[in-house]
Write a protein that holds these residues in place. Structure first.
Motif, PDB file in Angstrom:
ATOM      1  N   VAL A  83       0.830  -1.204   0.000  1.00 42.92           N
ATOM      2  CA  VAL A  83       0.000   0.000   0.000  1.00 42.92           C
ATOM      3  C   VAL A  83       0.864   1.254   0.000  1.00 42.92           C
ATOM      4  O   VAL A  83       0.434   2.321  -0.441  1.00 42.92           O
ATOM      5  N   ILE A  84       2.098   1.133   0.490  1.00 44.70           N
ATOM      6  CA  ILE A  84       2.996   2.294   0.587  1.00 44.70           C
ATOM      7  C   ILE A  84       4.304   1.996  -0.166  1.00 44.70           C
ATOM      8  O   ILE A  84       5.386   2.026   0.421  1.00 44.70           O
ATOM      9  N   PRO A  85       4.234   1.719  -1.476  1.00 44.68           N
ATOM     10  CA  PRO A  85       5.453   1.358  -2.200  1.00 44.68           C
ATOM     11  C   PRO A  85       6.475   2.483  -2.235  1.00 44.68           C
ATOM     12  O   PRO A  85       7.671   2.242  -2.465  1.00 44.68           O
ATOM     13  N   GLU A  86       6.026   3.721  -1.996  1.00 45.64           N
ATOM     14  CA  GLU A  86       6.938   4.859  -2.002  1.00 45.64           C
ATOM     15  C   GLU A  86       7.755   4.969  -0.708  1.00 45.64           C
ATOM     16  O   GLU A  86       8.693   5.766  -0.621  1.00 45.64           O
ATOM     17  N   VAL A  87       7.401   4.171   0.295  1.00 46.27           N
ATOM     18  CA  VAL A  87       8.040   4.256   1.605  1.00 46.27           C
ATOM     19  C   VAL A  87       8.970   3.058   1.815  1.00 46.27           C
ATOM     20  O   VAL A  87       8.597   1.918   1.538  1.00 46.27           O
ATOM     21  N   THR A  88      10.158   3.322   2.312  1.00 44.80           N
ATOM     22  CA  THR A  88      11.097   2.277   2.705  1.00 44.80           C
ATOM     23  C   THR A  88      11.182   2.248   4.227  1.00 44.80           C
ATOM     24  O   THR A  88      11.471   3.286   4.850  1.00 44.80           O
ATOM     25  N   VAL A  89      10.902   1.108   4.821  1.00 43.60           N
ATOM     26  CA  VAL A  89      10.959   0.957   6.279  1.00 43.60           C
ATOM     27  C   VAL A  89      12.071  -0.024   6.617  1.00 43.60           C
ATOM     28  O   VAL A  89      12.047  -1.172   6.168  1.00 43.60           O
TER      29      VAL A  89
ATOM     30  N   ILE B 289      16.142  -1.251  19.357  1.00 44.86           N
ATOM     31  CA  ILE B 289      15.928  -1.341  17.917  1.00 44.86           C
ATOM     32  C   ILE B 289      15.670   0.066  17.377  1.00 44.86           C
ATOM     33  O   ILE B 289      14.844   0.803  17.933  1.00 44.86           O
ATOM     34  N   GLU B 290      16.372   0.422  16.321  1.00 46.18           N
ATOM     35  CA  GLU B 290      16.135   1.690  15.634  1.00 46.18           C
ATOM     36  C   GLU B 290      15.417   1.427  14.317  1.00 46.18           C
ATOM     37  O   GLU B 290      15.757   0.487  13.604  1.00 46.18           O
ATOM     38  N   CYS B 291      14.435   2.256  14.006  1.00 48.64           N
ATOM     39  CA  CYS B 291      13.674   2.096  12.767  1.00 48.64           C
ATOM     40  C   CYS B 291      13.554   3.448  12.069  1.00 48.64           C
ATOM     41  O   CYS B 291      13.307   4.472  12.733  1.00 48.64           O
ATOM     42  N   VAL B 292      13.738   3.439  10.761  1.00 47.08           N
ATOM     43  CA  VAL B 292      13.617   4.652   9.957  1.00 47.08           C
ATOM     44  C   VAL B 292      12.664   4.356   8.796  1.00 47.08           C
ATOM     45  O   VAL B 292      12.813   3.338   8.111  1.00 47.08           O
ATOM     46  N   ALA B 293      11.699   5.237   8.606  1.00 47.96           N
ATOM     47  CA  ALA B 293      10.776   5.145   7.467  1.00 47.96           C
ATOM     48  C   ALA B 293      11.018   6.353   6.575  1.00 47.96           C
ATOM     49  O   ALA B 293      10.840   7.501   7.008  1.00 47.96           O
ATOM     50  N   GLU B 294      11.426   6.107   5.342  1.00 46.16           N
ATOM     51  CA  GLU B 294      11.725   7.182   4.396  1.00 46.16           C
ATOM     52  C   GLU B 294      10.751   7.132   3.225  1.00 46.16           C
ATOM     53  O   GLU B 294      10.446   6.061   2.706  1.00 46.16           O
ATOM     54  N   GLY B 295      10.250   8.302   2.847  1.00 43.04           N
ATOM     55  CA  GLY B 295       9.372   8.389   1.689  1.00 43.04           C
ATOM     56  C   GLY B 295       7.926   8.684   1.999  1.00 43.04           C
ATOM     57  O   GLY B 295       7.124   8.860   1.073  1.00 43.04           O
ATOM     58  N   ALA B 296       7.563   8.744   3.276  1.00 42.60           N
ATOM     59  CA  ALA B 296       6.171   9.070   3.621  1.00 42.60           C
ATOM     60  C   ALA B 296       5.885  10.509   3.232  1.00 42.60           C
ATOM     61  O   ALA B 296       6.668  11.423   3.522  1.00 42.60           O
ATOM     62  N   ALA B 297       4.776  10.729   2.583  1.00 40.85           N
ATOM     63  CA  ALA B 297       4.425  12.072   2.132  1.00 40.85           C
ATOM     64  C   ALA B 297       4.058  12.959   3.309  1.00 40.85           C
ATOM     65  O   ALA B 297       3.715  12.482   4.401  1.00 40.85           O
TER      66      ALA B 297
ATOM     67  N   ALA C 124       5.108  -0.159   9.188  1.00 40.59           N
ATOM     68  CA  ALA C 124       4.491  -0.211   7.856  1.00 40.59           C
ATOM     69  C   ALA C 124       2.971  -0.266   7.948  1.00 40.59           C
ATOM     70  O   ALA C 124       2.266   0.379   7.154  1.00 40.59           O
ATOM     71  N   LEU C 125       2.446  -1.013   8.906  1.00 40.74           N
ATOM     72  CA  LEU C 125       0.997  -1.128   9.062  1.00 40.74           C
ATOM     73  C   LEU C 125       0.364   0.206   9.433  1.00 40.74           C
ATOM     74  O   LEU C 125      -0.688   0.581   8.905  1.00 40.74           O
ATOM     75  N   VAL C 126       1.005   0.941  10.336  1.00 39.71           N
ATOM     76  CA  VAL C 126       0.478   2.254  10.729  1.00 39.71           C
ATOM     77  C   VAL C 126       0.544   3.232   9.551  1.00 39.71           C
ATOM     78  O   VAL C 126      -0.413   3.967   9.286  1.00 39.71           O
ATOM     79  N   LEU C 127       1.647   3.233   8.833  1.00 37.82           N
ATOM     80  CA  LEU C 127       1.788   4.161   7.710  1.00 37.82           C
ATOM     81  C   LEU C 127       0.790   3.857   6.597  1.00 37.82           C
ATOM     82  O   LEU C 127       0.218   4.778   5.991  1.00 37.82           O
ATOM     83  N   ALA C 128       0.562   2.574   6.322  1.00 36.78           N
ATOM     84  CA  ALA C 128      -0.439   2.216   5.316  1.00 36.78           C
ATOM     85  C   ALA C 128      -1.825   2.692   5.728  1.00 36.78           C
ATOM     86  O   ALA C 128      -2.592   3.234   4.912  1.00 36.78           O
TER      87      ALA C 128
END
Length: 303
Positions: free
Chosen positions: A142-148, A182-190, A288-292
């Protein structure tokens, strides 16, 4: 038991127990027409499955996923997507006669329901997180523009990966366990995902990650350092959070999750010496689930 579902428009419900015949998930609200197959989901499941080395649980579960519904000719149909993983390596006898284990949900379940499944924690087992990872694999479509991406940043308070193996060896020899960050980065979310008050993107991310077994703390962006910073330092740090006023800014979204040490120490059963090692794929999935979900919510309100 209530509250087995998560999400608003993009929703998932997990079912099953650690030592039952199978575990599963139903994903609802997925848009139609997305290319999906079992190999896509399996790639993410393989990153969290047990039995892959001495630093994770030796339980031998291949975690082979089956997609039972919601697809036609390799595309999502917009109907519920049901996925199933069979449990093939249960050893329920390891838990026979054990009293409630400190640090687990055993006593809490007894207190709430007056009854519990004692086999490996039942519904409270981290085994359930495999289905979150499966749902997260669908969410990524659903969020192909985002890299998690998530990674282990610390084990036992040590940030140098060269020291981790020795620390884990020592913990195992002492029948002990270690926590992890754990560190997490999500790039590309509008810009624009989230809401100012009751559906803040950072609040939903924190709730999603705090819902993972063994997570005891979540920081978004500057996190707790904000409480020790000056105004100038805080404003500079906020540029790296990716969220202002509960709404995404288009900058990378950064969070950290603290996993407590595995509570199962000095008792029978098969356990991870550091549960956080397999936590990174689960953190990725929940983000990813929250961003979608928020992408679809934003589209529904703002087009």
């Amino acid at each position: 038991m209530s509250w087995n579902s998560f999400g608003r428009l993009f929703r998932f419900t997990t079912w099953g127990e650690s030592h039952g015949p199978a575990i599963g998930v139903v994903v609802d609200g997925c848009p139609p027409g997305l290319a999906l197959d079992e190999a896509h989901v399996q790639g993410f499941l393989d990153q969290r499955r047990p039995g892959t080395g001495k630093n994770v649980s030796p339980r031998q579960e291949p975690d082979r996923v089956r997609i039972l519904s919601g697809l036609y000719e390799g595309r999502t149909t917009g109907t519920p997507i049901a996925m199933l993983i069979e449990n093939v390596d249960q050893r329920s006898k390891d838990y026979a006669g054990l009293p409630p284990r400190p640090g687990h949900a055993d006593a809490a379940y007894d207190g709430k329901y007056g009854f519990r499944d004692p086999r490996g924690g039942g519904r409270a087992s981290a085994r359930e997180t495999a289905m979150r990872v499966a749902a997260g694999a669908v969410a990524r479509l659903v969020i192909p523009e985002v890299t998690v991406t998530a990674r282990v940043a610390e084990i036992g308070g040590e940030a140098d990966p060269a020291r981790w193996e020795a620390l884990l060896d020592e913990a195992r020899s002492n029948q002990d366990s270690l926590g992890a960050i754990i560190e997490c980065v999500a790039e590309g979310a509008a810009a624009g995902w989230g809401a100012p008050i009751y559906a803040k993107l950072d609040a939903d991310l924190a709730a999603a990650v705090m819902g993972i077994n063994a997570v005891k703390g979540v920081e978004i962006g500057e996190g707790f350092s904000a409480g020790r910073a000056s105004g100038r330092a805080s404003l500079a740090a906020m540029q790296s959070s990716g969220i202002d006023g509960g709404i995404s800014t288009s900058h990378p979204i950064r969070l950290r999750a603290a996993f407590k040490p595995t509570s199962s120490i000095g008792i029978g059963g098969r356990h991870d010496p550091c549960v956080g090692i397999r936590g990174a794929p689960v953190v990725e999935a929940m983000v990813a689930l929250v961003l979608a979900d928020h992408k679809l919510l934003h589209r529904g309100q703002c087009g």
